[in-house]
Design an enzyme around this catalytic site. Structure first.
Site, PDB file in Angstrom:
ATOM      1  N   GLY A   1       0.839  -1.203   0.000  1.00 61.16           N
ATOM      2  CA  GLY A   1       0.000   0.000   0.000  1.00 61.16           C
ATOM      3  C   GLY A   1       0.867   1.244   0.000  1.00 61.16           C
TER       4      GLY A   1
ATOM      5  N   GLY B   1       0.254 -10.096  -6.390  1.00 59.64           N
ATOM      6  CA  GLY B   1       1.266 -10.739  -7.229  1.00 59.64           C
ATOM      7  C   GLY B   1       2.645 -10.785  -6.607  1.00 59.64           C
TER       8      GLY B   1
ATOM      9  N   ASP C   1       0.841   2.035   8.911  1.00 57.88           N
ATOM     10  CA  ASP C   1       0.411   1.246  10.076  1.00 57.88           C
ATOM     11  C   ASP C   1       1.428   1.246  11.222  1.00 57.88           C
ATOM     12  OD1 ASP C   1      -1.636   0.567   8.343  1.00 57.88           O
ATOM     13  OD2 ASP C   1      -0.829  -1.418   7.874  1.00 57.88           O
TER      14      ASP C   1
ATOM     15  N   LEU D   1      -8.130   7.668   2.952  1.00 60.46           N
ATOM     16  CA  LEU D   1      -7.757   9.084   3.132  1.00 60.46           C
ATOM     17  C   LEU D   1      -6.474   9.179   3.955  1.00 60.46           C
ATOM     18  CD1 LEU D   1     -11.262  10.580   3.946  1.00 60.46           C
ATOM     19  CD2 LEU D   1      -9.849  11.120   1.954  1.00 60.46           C
TER      20      LEU D   1
END
Ligand code: F6P
Length: 369
Positions: free
Chosen positions: A15, A84, A149, A294
């Site tokens: 991400g 992938g 995170d 966001l």
């Protein structure tokens, strides 16, 4: 003695997170200063594995001109993917099933074809695990810890986290007034996967009244009690921050989509269920705000930008000094190098005895326990 470096590659996987472009910029400039050529790989490793998909061949020269003025921009100029994984690559079988295969040996041959001497792999746990595997197979690799995170071990922080927390805190600030005006309970769901760092930091900074994190199985009655205690004190609204990975004691994880071959499970929905139950039990008007992606967008804060620039330059210095199989990390005394094998596959949760959590408790915030 390690071979002299002439060409390096940089890629961004998983991400996206604010600060990726600053790392890329730093890697390109620092490596150019050493006389190395830097190449960008598009979309994680896809650019080097599937050149036919890209008009420019998927691997392209990154000059200073290409990275001028990108340090403050969100996203990644290289593109990214969280599908992938070359170590678990999904393949459609003739019988209609999908199997995962390890394509890392093949990936190494592509690096050789491009005459890439070393790789800077910017990513979270998934990308760093791939980086570690490539290092074990002989490629010189330095990893850079990215994720909003903040769940990577052996570094004080990852870049992207500060930006996510800052934005979530601003959202909480805004929600206080509308929650108070309408005497509502506002439930705010934030990302973070299986760790509660974003919820904890933003929740405390943003004066939430309850914070639910994956590390503490919650009892909704405790949150109801907090809402009622506030009402008894004349405060007719409450703000509850819920990490997407939070679970009730003996409860289930909120999932938007289960894991499938080539893609991890997608978390989400716990805010909705907490709000529905809180509304039903307290009888209060309750609303949910899901901050979701966001938190991944926008410009990196100066903290994240600086961390990203330090990590990028640190990765190049590490390669120049002969390092491989390491991740640049933020230590107490500055940028450090830690073995990728000590990071890959190890998630860092919020320690239950950390002072930030204790601070929340000292301030009277409910953690649902
Ligand atoms: O790891 C970063 C993260 O934003 C998590 O907080 C979240 O669960 C996940 O990525 C979402 O990923 P996707 O981009 O697949 O929606």
């Amino acid at each position: 003695m390690a071979k002299t470096i002439k060409r390096i590659a940089v890629c961004t996987g998983g991400g996206d997170a604010p600060g990726l472009n600053a790392v890329i910029q730093s890697v390109v400039i620092a490596s150019d200063n050493l006389g190395w050529q830097c190449y960008g790989i598009r979309d994680g490793f896809n650019g080097i594995m599937f050149p036919e998909r890209y008009p420019d061949g998927g691997v392209y020269r990154l000059t200073r001109d290409k990275v001028r003025g990108i340090g403050h921009l969100g996203g990644t100029i290289l593109g990214t993917t969280n599908k992938g994984n070359p170590l678990h690559f999904p393949v459609n079988m003739p019988d209609g099933t999908v199997r995962e295969i390890d394509r890392s040996d093949e990936l190494l041959t592509y690096f050789a074809t491009h005459e890439i001497d070393a790789l800077v792999s910017i990513g979270g746990d998934g990308s760093l695990t791939i980086a570690e595997a490539l290092h074990r197979k002989g490629l010189r690799v330095v990893g850079v810890p990215k994720t909003i995170d903040n769940d990577l071990d052996k570094t004080l922080t990852t870049f992207g986290f500060d930006t996510a927390v800052g934005f979530a805190t601003e959202c909480l600030d805004r929600l206080h007034s509308t929650a108070e005006s309408h005497q509502r309970v506002m439930v705010v769901e934030v990302m973070g996967r299986y760790a509660g760092w974003i919820a904890l930091h933003a929740g405390i900074a943003g004066n939430a009244h309850a914070i639910l994190i994956p590390e503490i199985g919650y009892d909704l009655d405790k949150v109801v009690a907090k809402v009622r205690e506030r009402e008894a004190d004349g405060h007719l609204y409450s703000i509850v921050v819920v990490a997407e990975g939070a679970k009730a004691k003996d409860g289930e994880l909120g999932l938007v989509a289960p894991a499938e071959v080539g893609h991890a499970e997608r978390l989400g929905g716990i805010g909705e269920s907490v709000a529905a139950r809180l509304g039903a039990v307290t009888g209060k008007d309750t609303r949910v705000v899901v901050l979701g992606h966001l938190l991944r967008g926008g410009s990196p804060t100066s903290f994240d930008r600086l961390a990203a620039l330090r990590f990028g330059a640190g990765a190049v210095r590490g390669l120049d000094a002969g390092q491989s199989g390491v991740m640049v990390a933020l230590g107490i005394n500055g940028v450090d190098y830690v073995a990728l094998e000590e990071v890959a596959g190890r998630m860092r949760n919020v320690p239950l005895d950390c002072d930030t959590l204790q601070t929340g408790r000292d301030l009277g915030i409910s953690f649902g326990d």
